[in-house]
Each structure stands twice: as C-alpha cells, then as structure tokens.
Design an enzyme around this catalytic site. Structure first.
Site, short mmCIF file in Angstrom:
data_model
loop_
_atom_site.label_atom_id
_atom_site.label_comp_id
_atom_site.label_asym_id
_atom_site.label_seq_id
_atom_site.Cartn_x
_atom_site.Cartn_y
_atom_site.Cartn_z
N HIS A 113 4.94 3.01 1.22
CA HIS A 113 5.42 1.63 1.18
C HIS A 113 6.91 1.72 0.85
O HIS A 113 7.32 2.63 0.11
CB HIS A 113 4.83 0.81 0.04
CG HIS A 113 3.34 0.70 -0.01
ND1 HIS A 113 2.53 1.68 -0.50
CD2 HIS A 113 2.52 -0.31 0.35
CE1 HIS A 113 1.28 1.29 -0.45
NE2 HIS A 113 1.23 0.08 0.07
N ASP A 116 7.67 2.47 -2.73
CA ASP A 116 7.28 3.78 -3.29
C ASP A 116 8.45 4.74 -3.34
O ASP A 116 8.51 5.61 -4.20
CB ASP A 116 6.21 4.48 -2.43
CG ASP A 116 5.00 3.63 -2.19
OD1 ASP A 116 4.71 2.76 -3.03
OD2 ASP A 116 4.32 3.84 -1.16
C1 XLS Z 1 -4.92 -1.22 -1.28
C2 XLS Z 1 -4.61 -0.67 0.02
C3 XLS Z 1 -3.20 -0.13 0.18
C4 XLS Z 1 -2.86 0.01 1.63
C5 XLS Z 1 -1.42 0.07 1.92
O1 XLS Z 1 -6.05 -1.45 -1.63
O2 XLS Z 1 -5.56 0.29 0.34
O3 XLS Z 1 -3.07 1.07 -0.51
O4 XLS Z 1 -3.48 1.11 2.19
O5 XLS Z 1 -0.75 -1.05 1.48
#
Ligand code: XLS
Ligand code: NI
Ligand code: NI
Length: 452
Positions: A113, A116
């Site tokens: 993301h 991150d």
């Molecule tokens: C959260 C999601 C997240 C997505 C990406 O529950 O799994 O990690 O994969 O935003």
C-alpha cells in the site's frame, strides 16, 4: 531480550538479517527449520516450474510495518529499522530489509500500500514527495535483484479522514482525497511495472443503516471504480484491476461482501469486464464460505485474478491473517488454480502476519517457509489429483444424465415446463446414485498423505 537489536549500522545498505542464510530446498526429510521441505522453485510440475505456478509475493505491510499491537497490547516486534528514529531513514532501511528478505527466501514478487513504504507528510504534496523518494530506491532494488511488483494498492482506511469510508464517505472531499491517493498509487504501480492494481474497500461499508444512504454510497463506489478504469486507460497501465471481497471488519457490513456480491455489483454497474477478484482465504471464512468456495465461484465466472494466501481461526472469527498451514485448504486452492490454467498475472500474496508473540526477526522466515511449503505441497497434491482425474471422473459421471435424452434437451433449451410435465407423467422417479462424499474425502486424504 528486546532492545538487543538496537543497532549501529554504518550504512543503510548493510545486511539486516545477517544470521539468516539463503533458504534452500532440502526435501521432506530435513529437520532444518530454515529450509524448504516441499517448495523447490525450479522443480517442474506439469511442465512448469513450481515458482511459476505459485508466484509467491511478500506483503510489505504485514512483514515490514506491522509492529505486533493488538486491541489490548502495545507493539512487540523486534525490528531494527524501527529504532532508527527518522521516518524516512526507517522507510529506506525497510526497503533494504525487504529486498534482502525476499532474496533469501527466493520470493520474486511483493505487494504494498502507499502508506506502507513511506511516511505521511503534512500535506498531500509532501506525502507524494516522500513516496517518490522511496519509489526511486525500490526501483533500484528491483533492477538489482529482478524482484517484481505483483500489485500496488492504496490504504484509504487507516487515516482518521476515512472514518466514514473513502469512495463511500458522506463527505465529498474525502472521496476526492481517496481518488487523489489512488491516482498516485496507480502512477507508482505503473512505473514499477506492477502486474495488478488492487482495490480493497477498506471502510467501504456501513456501521448502521440509521444514518446511511446505501443507494448513494453504492452509486458513488461505482463512480469511483469507473474513474479508476478511465485512469488506467489514460495512463496506459496494462495491469489487471482487482477487487478484494471481504464481508466485515473494519465496518460491520462491507459492500464487497463476497465473490457473488462483488460480481453482482460489477454487473449492475457495467464494470464486469474491467475487474477480476483478489480472493483472500480469511475473508472467505469470515463470509461463511470456504476458501475453495470463493475461488471456485470466481473461477467459474472467469473472474479469479489473484490470491491473498492466509488463514483465519474459526474459533476467533475475525481477520487474524495467519500464515496458511492448512494443507487441505491449500490443496483445494491449488486445485482451483490449476483448473483455471494458472493464476498469472495474479499470484499468491501472503497477506499474513506473524503472531504477536513471534516477535523475533527469524520468525518472519519461519512463517514464510511454513506458508510456502504448505502451498508447494498443496500444488503437488492438486496436480496429482488432476492428473489422475480423481474428482473429474466422479463429477462427469454424476451429471451424466444431462448428456443425452431429456437432460440434453434441458441443456439445449428445447423443452419447457409443459414438456417436462409430460415427461414426468410418463417416466416417474428414477433410481438415484450416491454422492460418495466420505469416499472422496478419504481418497483426497490418501493423496495428501502419499504425494511427496
Ligand atoms: C485486509 C485486506 C488488505 C488488502 C489490501 O483485510 O486483506 O490487507 O489485501 O488492502
Ligand atoms: Ni488482503
Ligand atoms: Ni484481510
């Protein structure tokens, strides 16, 4: 104890995981916890190296930014970069750590993301500047190591401004801010050669219908996705767009509830040709489905795009994002992947985090080894099951009545209710056959036990 790793590094580029060797395949008999027992990257399975079937990816957030907090407790993770102070220095050191980590495990893809990889600035411009400074470094590392970007995404759910949602927020300026973030994240994903772009509707849902205009929110969500599609073509991004279904958490009801809901939504708004799905195991179970059910539903609708490989804990019932170690689930997941002829351009992203008490850096390696070995074994078993047509023959036989006579006429659309009324009058009931569920479960088990 904690703090032992507080470091003095001479350069940002110095190795992070100094005591961890490159992880290699040692085979089933090995007792070395820092080795693969089933994942043998180059081994050919059905004419393709294992690594190309599995396309493993590392999740940047769970692996490099997650600090181990939970609703009751403070951070626990021992991560040397967190002790470096300045947020941009931490961000750079994380990049170094992430690429060393992937190289040591032989993981060829990663996912992230926007938030991150770089710290938020005071303003959007500053955030964007921070991001590009780190993207430059990531780009260098990608060139140096050959590691690729499976997907990029935007975190439009953690910041306070997204408390009412992003694309489904009641505030238009929040919608705009989320759109700006997606634009930047798509630009970055394109620049880094990302093969997919993921949209998980973090807080796209509601807490109570007492204050919610669901019609406007859903329409806005579709408007937002339409803008994403338009922008994809505007910048010439050739990757696949993915939506990741999840039924609840953080909101009580997420609009992207499950595969069937998302497919219905996409079709309603005419977006079905532009999006495929990123299926996450733990989200499937939260929706009251099995992981295989969600993969199967996506596959038969030609919408299976990628996978977030993790697992939940049925006794807890929230998104625990654990590393996948359930061999039965992994086998049936790989069965669906093989049935669809592969997962590319998607992959298997370990959207999974180590438990709070697994706080040492080497736990990250043990966790990925566990997940990679589980899916490697699952792939081996699924391939064998398919090769021997274990389930295919049974299923083909089970539906045999539709291949001739009245069944064939039903399939061909040649008969209606009156014809079938006549048919039923003339034929009455016929002898049925057993579903043989327990026999099949036992056969699948025997394949799991005996496949290397
Ligand atoms: C959260 C999601 C997240 C997505 C990406 O529950 O799994 O990690 O994969 O935003
Ligand atoms: Ni996910
Ligand atoms: Ni999740």
């Amino acid at each position: 104890m904690k703090g032992a790793l507080l470091l003095n590094i001479s350069t940002i580029d110095e190795a992070v995981f100094k005591d961890i060797p490159k992880i290699t395949y040692e085979g089933e008999g090995s007792t070395n916890p820092l080795s693969f027992k089933y994942y043998n990257a180059e081994e050919m399975i059905g004419g393709k190296p294992m690594k190309d079937h599995l396309r493993f990816a590392m999740s940047y957030w769970h692996t490099f930014t997650f600090k181990g907090m939970d609703p009751f407790g403070l951070p626990t993770m021992e991560r040397e970069w967190d002790s470096l102070g300045d947020p941009m220095t931490i961000a750079k050191r994380r990049v170094v750590a992430a690429f060393e980590f992937m190289q040591k495990l032989g993981i060829e893809y990663f996912c992230f993301h926007d938030v991150d990889i770089a710290p938020d600035g005071e303003t959007l411009e500053e955030t964007e500047r921070n991001l590009y400074e780190i993207v430059n470094l990531i780009e260098e590392k990608m060139k140096e190591t050959g590691i690729k970007l499976l997907w990029g995404t935007t975190n439009a759910f953690s910041h306070q401004r997204f408390m009412h949602g992003a694309a489904t927020s009641c505030h238009a300026n929040v919608f705009a801010r989320a759109a700006a973030q997606v634009k930047i994240a798509m630009d970055i994903t394109k620049r880094l050669g990302g093969e997919n772009y993921v949209l998980w509707g973090g807080r796209e849902g509601y807490e109570t219908l007492l204050n919610t205009d669901t019609k406007l929110e859903l329409d806005n969500f579709a408007r937002f996705l339409k803008m994403v599609v338009d922008y994809k073509y505007e910048i010439g991004f050739t990757g696949q767009l993915l939506i990741e279904p999840k039924p609840k958490e953080p909101t009580k009801h997420q609009y992207d509830f499950d595969t069937a809901t998302v497919l219905g939504f996409l079709r309603h708004y005419g977006l079905e040709k532009e999006f495929k799905l990123n299926i996450e195991a733990n989200h499937a179970t939260l929706a009251g489905h099995t992981f295989q059910h969600e993969l199967n539903m996506a596959r038969i609708h030609n919408a299976l795009g990628s996978i977030d490989a993790n697992q939940g804990d049925l006794l807890l019932g929230w998104d625990t994002d654990q590393f996948p170690t359930n061999i039965y689930d992994a086998t049936m997941a790989m069965y669906e992947v093989l049935k669809q002829g592969g997962i590319a351009p998607g992959g298997l992203n370990f959207d999974a985090k180590v438990r709070r008490a697994s706080f040492e850096p080497e736990d990250l390696f043990f966790a990925y080894i566990a997940g990679m070995d589980t899916f490697a074994k699952g792939l081996r078993v699924a391939h064998k099951l398919l090769e021997d047509r274990v389930l295919e023959d049974v299923i083909e036989k089970r539906y045999e009545s539709y291949t001739s006579g009245i069944g064939q006429e039903i399939i061909d659309g040649k008969v209606g209710l009156s014809d079938l009324y006549q048919y039923a009058l003339e034929h009455g009931d016929s002898k049925l056959s057993s579903g043989r569920q327990e026999m099949l479960e036992s056969i699948v088990n025997s394949y799991i036990f005996r496949t290397k």
